[in-house]
Design an enzyme around this catalytic site. Structure first.
Site, PDB file in Angstrom:
ATOM      1  N   CYS A  71       1.314  -1.239   0.015  1.00  0.00           N
ATOM      2  CA  CYS A  71      -0.065  -0.107   0.166  1.00  0.00           C
ATOM      3  C   CYS A  71       1.271   1.458   0.003  1.00  0.00           C
ATOM      4  CB  CYS A  71      -1.145  -0.234   1.037  1.00  0.00           C
ATOM      5  SG  CYS A  71      -2.145  -1.239   0.651  1.00  0.00           S
ATOM      6  N   HIS A  90      -3.604   7.282   2.482  1.00  0.00           N
ATOM      7  CA  HIS A  90      -4.160   5.490   1.468  1.00  0.00           C
ATOM      8  C   HIS A  90      -5.546   5.560   2.772  1.00  0.00           C
ATOM      9  CE1 HIS A  90      -4.189   1.660   0.600  1.00  0.00           C
ATOM     10  NE2 HIS A  90      -4.210   1.219   2.084  1.00  0.00           N
ATOM     11  N   ASN A 118     -10.230  -0.142  -1.205  1.00  0.00           N
ATOM     12  CA  ASN A 118      -8.649  -0.609  -0.763  1.00  0.00           C
ATOM     13  C   ASN A 118      -8.227  -1.224  -2.067  1.00  0.00           C
ATOM     14  OD1 ASN A 118      -5.731  -0.247   0.052  1.00  0.00           O
ATOM     15  ND2 ASN A 118      -6.511  -1.648   2.100  1.00  0.00           N
TER      16      ASN A 118
END
Ligand code: UT7
Length: 331
Positions: free
Chosen positions: A116, A256, A286
């Site tokens: 990520c 994020h 996500n």
């Protein structure tokens, strides 16, 4: 001579058309819209379903958009970096394949894997090639096709992840705009809490690894959540202090998009009001390396020259970090 910084001068993005809503997931696993919405903030994600389509195809769509906006050709790209953990193939890299499909014949290219945090690590890397004067046009992409490695019988992970991402063009700037500072961190001891068990050199694929569903994402959500909240908040406040930025000085936080509660906690520690916290997790979930470039893509229209943006991330590795960037144009 004034210092050369790497400024973002154009943005592209791409999400597949197919939507996977919380209601769709209710039919696949024991979950419900209320639980997913209240625990994560996610309502739907996009899934790349077309056979024969992979991460490089999404990269190509977004880079073509960026080139169109900037009015340049693929032949002008010096370097293209793709942050991803879901490349088309183990090798050659997704970036190599994307350059071929784009006709970027003068570029060299490589993938960067930091889960990520991939986009921030790639942004810092790309910026360095601009700052040294070696390159004039660097494209930094963050993309993942998470649906390729998600187990849609595992409610701990399938409710979170989606496909998509974006790309930014970096060019030299001598007026103080662009990537101004970064704090980036890794701690590989965190790997036990978020990883893909098989398919690498530790455990090459076998019938047994497939039967044991070891090619899918494994996550201990609660533990990752704990590390994510603390580390993302710490590193974001740290970069503000290091650059003498108060909460009034920060125009937007681009964090994020893993879980709305993690973002809210970070924003609270930075003392930012909700209107300064950019969020699109409800629409895309996500997308791993894709979340921060997707925020750039979605919110580009409201950025003004001189805006102070704080980027913040946390992900598998563990990897985490923050970047301070001064926006270079009125969008
Ligand atoms: O992007 C890379 C980094 N990743 C992250 O930052 C993700 C971090 N982790 C998270 O976002 C959260 O931990 C999750 C969204 C994955 C899970 O949320 P949570 O609030 O930590 O839930 P939990 O795992 O503690 O589970 C709470 C309860 C459990 O039931 P009991 O034991 O209290 O009866 C779970 O079994 O919720 C249950 N549960 C679910 N219920 C409905 C877990 N998943 C689900 C689900 N639907 N999908």
């Amino acid at each position: 001579m004034s210092r050369i910084t790497a400024a973002i001068t154009a943005i592209g993005g791409y999400v597949p058309e197919t939507r996977l809503t919380n209601y769709d997931l209710e039919k696949l696993v024991d979950t419900n819209d209320e639980w997913i919405t209240s625990r994560t903030g996610i309502k739907e994600r996009r899934i790349l379903r077309e056979p024969g389509k992979a991460t490089s195809d999404m990269v190509v769509e977004s880079v073509n958009e960026l080139l169109r906006k900037r009015g340049i050709s693929a032949m002008e790209i010096d370097l293209l970096i793709v942050a991803t953990i879901t490349p088309d193939l183990i090798f050659p890299s997704c970036a190599n394949i994307a350059c071929d499909k784009l006709g970027a014949k003068n570029a060299w290219s490589f993938d960067l894997a930091a889960a990520c945090s991939g986009f921030l690590f790639a942004l810092e890397t790309g910026a360095k090639f601009i700052e040294t004067g070696k390159h004039k046009k660097v494209v930094v992409c963050g993309f993942d096709k998470m649906s390729a490695i998600i187990d849609y019988t595992d409610r701990n992970t399938c409710i979170i992840f989606g496909d998509g991402g974006g790309a930014v063009l970096l060019e030299p700037n001598e007026e103080g705009y662009g990537v101004l500072d970064s704090i980036l961190k890794t701690d590989g001891s965190g790997r036990e809490f978020l990883h893909q068990k098989a398919g690498g050199s530790l455990k090459p694929p076998t019938h047994e690894t497939v039967d044991a569903r070891e090619h899918y994402v494994y996550q201990e959500g609660k533990t990752v959540f704990k590390f994510a909240t603390t580390n993302m908040a710490d590193v974001s406040t740290m970069i503000m202090e290091k650059n003498n930025l108060s909460s009034e000085d920060v125009t937007y936080l681009l964090a994020h998009q893993a879980n709305k509660r993690i973002i809210d906690y970070t924003a609270e520690k930075m003392q930012l009001p909700p209107e300064k916290v950019l969020m699109n997790i409800q629409r895309y979930g996500n997308t791993t390396s894709g979340t921060i470039p997707l925020l750039f893509w979605d919110f580009e229209k409201q950025f003004k020259k001189g805006d102070n943006l704080i980027l913040a991330t946390f992900g598998g590795g563990f990897t985490w970090g923050s970047i301070y960037l001064k926006w270079a144009y009125d969008s």
